[in-house]
Design a protein around this motif. Structure first.
Motif, PDB file in Angstrom:
ATOM      1  N   GLY A 128      69.628  32.328 -19.869  1.00 35.48           N
ATOM      2  CA  GLY A 128      70.661  30.909 -20.492  1.00 35.48           C
ATOM      3  C   GLY A 128      69.727  29.929 -20.674  1.00 35.48           C
ATOM      4  N   ALA A 129      69.086  30.194 -21.393  1.00 30.95           N
ATOM      5  CA  ALA A 129      68.025  29.221 -21.767  1.00 30.95           C
ATOM      6  C   ALA A 129      68.329  28.189 -23.394  1.00 30.95           C
ATOM      7  N   LEU A 130      69.413  28.820 -23.748  1.00 31.30           N
ATOM      8  CA  LEU A 130      70.105  28.030 -24.969  1.00 31.30           C
ATOM      9  C   LEU A 130      70.229  27.002 -24.826  1.00 31.30           C
ATOM     10  N   ALA A 131      70.693  26.546 -23.445  1.00 29.59           N
ATOM     11  CA  ALA A 131      71.650  25.349 -23.212  1.00 29.59           C
ATOM     12  C   ALA A 131      70.988  24.476 -23.342  1.00 29.59           C
ATOM     13  N   THR A 132      69.574  24.452 -23.102  1.00 32.10           N
ATOM     14  CA  THR A 132      67.955  24.224 -22.928  1.00 32.10           C
ATOM     15  C   THR A 132      67.703  23.345 -23.743  1.00 32.10           C
ATOM     16  N   LEU A 133      68.058  24.648 -24.716  1.00 28.29           N
ATOM     17  CA  LEU A 133      66.639  24.059 -25.911  1.00 28.29           C
ATOM     18  C   LEU A 133      67.742  23.002 -27.188  1.00 28.29           C
ATOM     19  N   VAL A 134      69.123  23.470 -27.093  1.00 24.81           N
ATOM     20  CA  VAL A 134      70.210  22.195 -27.853  1.00 24.81           C
ATOM     21  C   VAL A 134      69.954  21.441 -26.828  1.00 24.81           C
ATOM     22  N   SER A 135      70.398  20.775 -26.002  1.00 21.52           N
ATOM     23  CA  SER A 135      70.500  19.798 -25.266  1.00 21.52           C
ATOM     24  C   SER A 135      69.334  18.736 -25.455  1.00 21.52           C
ATOM     25  N   THR A 136      67.973  19.479 -26.088  1.00 21.45           N
ATOM     26  CA  THR A 136      66.252  19.006 -26.028  1.00 21.45           C
ATOM     27  C   THR A 136      67.040  18.670 -27.900  1.00 21.45           C
ATOM     28  N   LEU A 137      67.627  18.782 -28.793  1.00 18.69           N
ATOM     29  CA  LEU A 137      67.473  18.743 -29.491  1.00 18.69           C
ATOM     30  C   LEU A 137      68.259  17.371 -30.300  1.00 18.69           C
ATOM     31  N   VAL A 138      69.655  17.434 -29.970  1.00 20.62           N
ATOM     32  CA  VAL A 138      70.803  16.496 -30.240  1.00 20.62           C
ATOM     33  C   VAL A 138      71.003  15.593 -29.336  1.00 20.62           C
ATOM     34  N   ASP A 139      71.745  14.449 -29.826  1.00 21.76           N
ATOM     35  CA  ASP A 139      72.118  12.977 -28.357  1.00 21.76           C
ATOM     36  C   ASP A 139      73.166  13.401 -28.027  1.00 21.76           C
ATOM     37  N   ILE A 140      74.135  14.220 -28.347  1.00 21.58           N
ATOM     38  CA  ILE A 140      74.829  14.592 -27.703  1.00 21.58           C
ATOM     39  C   ILE A 140      75.061  15.210 -26.610  1.00 21.58           C
ATOM     40  N   PRO A 141      76.312  14.738 -25.740  1.00 23.73           N
ATOM     41  CA  PRO A 141      77.136  15.699 -24.009  1.00 23.73           C
ATOM     42  C   PRO A 141      76.629  17.291 -24.427  1.00 23.73           C
ATOM     43  N   ILE A 142      76.069  18.110 -23.417  1.00 24.57           N
ATOM     44  CA  ILE A 142      76.486  19.500 -23.766  1.00 24.57           C
ATOM     45  C   ILE A 142      77.081  19.728 -22.370  1.00 24.57           C
ATOM     46  N   ILE A 143      77.285  20.604 -22.875  1.00 27.01           N
ATOM     47  CA  ILE A 143      78.515  21.203 -22.009  1.00 27.01           C
ATOM     48  C   ILE A 143      78.190  23.168 -21.280  1.00 27.01           C
TER      49      ILE A 143
END
Length: 259
Positions: free
Chosen positions: A187-202
């Motif tokens: 499940g690593a992709l969610a963390t990765l995306v969250s570190t790259l953008v200033d957008i809420p991630i679900i």
């Protein structure tokens, strides 16, 4: 009485506001025989459509709920349809002379009478692998039922991390209001995306995986323990919930921009 008839009756003084309130309360629930009570005003009250969880229901009961719901609302989602029911249900829906939107590798369908207008916000939907697509498509259908435009890109996980950058650039350029990330295994992709953008991630942990931490347990634990802020997590394979949250965020953002 229909809602407009009740309001007109109050305006003309034919009924009191107390009686109108009672009638409106009754109007919000539609009973199907003695086994289901449908919240037909949910979409007006919360912006969330009626969702039929089909996995544990009999086919005839699902048909009755669909028919009753469409009498009062424009759309309904049917999720987790059993494999043996899927084609039969599609044939039944076609007899109602309505439109159907399906998802790739998904057993969820969106049924609607009038075309759905995408006047809400914009949601990005990503998956780590192709095995996660069915869950992501469930989210997409939920978002579209809530009038959101979706930008999707699948199979962009950390096994080939370079794949994520072009689509994230596009999503930033399109000014998406929220991003859904479906990922199994670790499940690593969610963390990765969250570190790259200033957008809420679900994050949606999916049940893809085997051995220690199988059936989505490792992905769920990984996402819940993420040290990246701005990431929230729904239950394993819960694409419906992720879509509902993301669309709610996107629509509120869009509403404030318009106002």
């Amino acid at each position: 009485m229909k809602i407009n008839e009740i309001l007109e009756s109050v305006k003309s003084g034919k009924i009191s506001t107390k009686d109108a309130k009672k009638l409106l309360t009754l109007y919000s629930i539609e009973e199907v025989e003695n086994f289901a009570k449908i919240d037909v005003n949910r979409s007006k009250r919360r912006g969330v459509p009626e969702v039929i969880f089909a996995e544990t229901k009999e086919l005839d009961d699902i048909k009755k709920i669909i028919k009753k719901t469409l009498e009062k609302t424009n759309s309904v989602l049917v999720s987790r349809i059993k494999k043996e029911h899927y084609k039969k249900l599609l044939l039944f829906v076609k007899t109602l002379k309505v439109k159907i939107s399906t998802g790739k590798n998904s057993s969820t369908i969106l049924i609607f009478k009038k075309p759905i207008k995408f006047h809400g916000g914009t949601v990005g939907v990503l998956t780590a692998g192709t095995s996660d697509i069915g869950v992501a498509e469930e989210s997409r259908l939920m978002c579209e039922a809530m009038n959101c435009k979706c930008i999707t890109s699948y199979d962009v996980g950390v096994a080939g991390i370079q794949r994520i950058f072009p689509i994230l650039k596009k999503m930033i350029e399109e000014d998406v209001d929220c991003i859904i990330v479906a990922a199994g295994m670790e499940g690593a992709l969610a963390t990765l995306v969250s570190t790259l953008v200033d957008i809420p991630i679900i994050g949606i942990p999916t049940s893809v995986g085997y051995g220690y931490g199988e059936k989505g347990i490792a992905a769920l634990a990984s996402m819940l323990q993420s040290c990246s802020l701005g990431l929230s997590v729904v239950n394993i394979d819960n694409g419906i919930a992720a879509g509902g949250i993301a669309a709610n965020i996107a629509n509120r953002v869009n509403k404030k921009i318009i106002s």
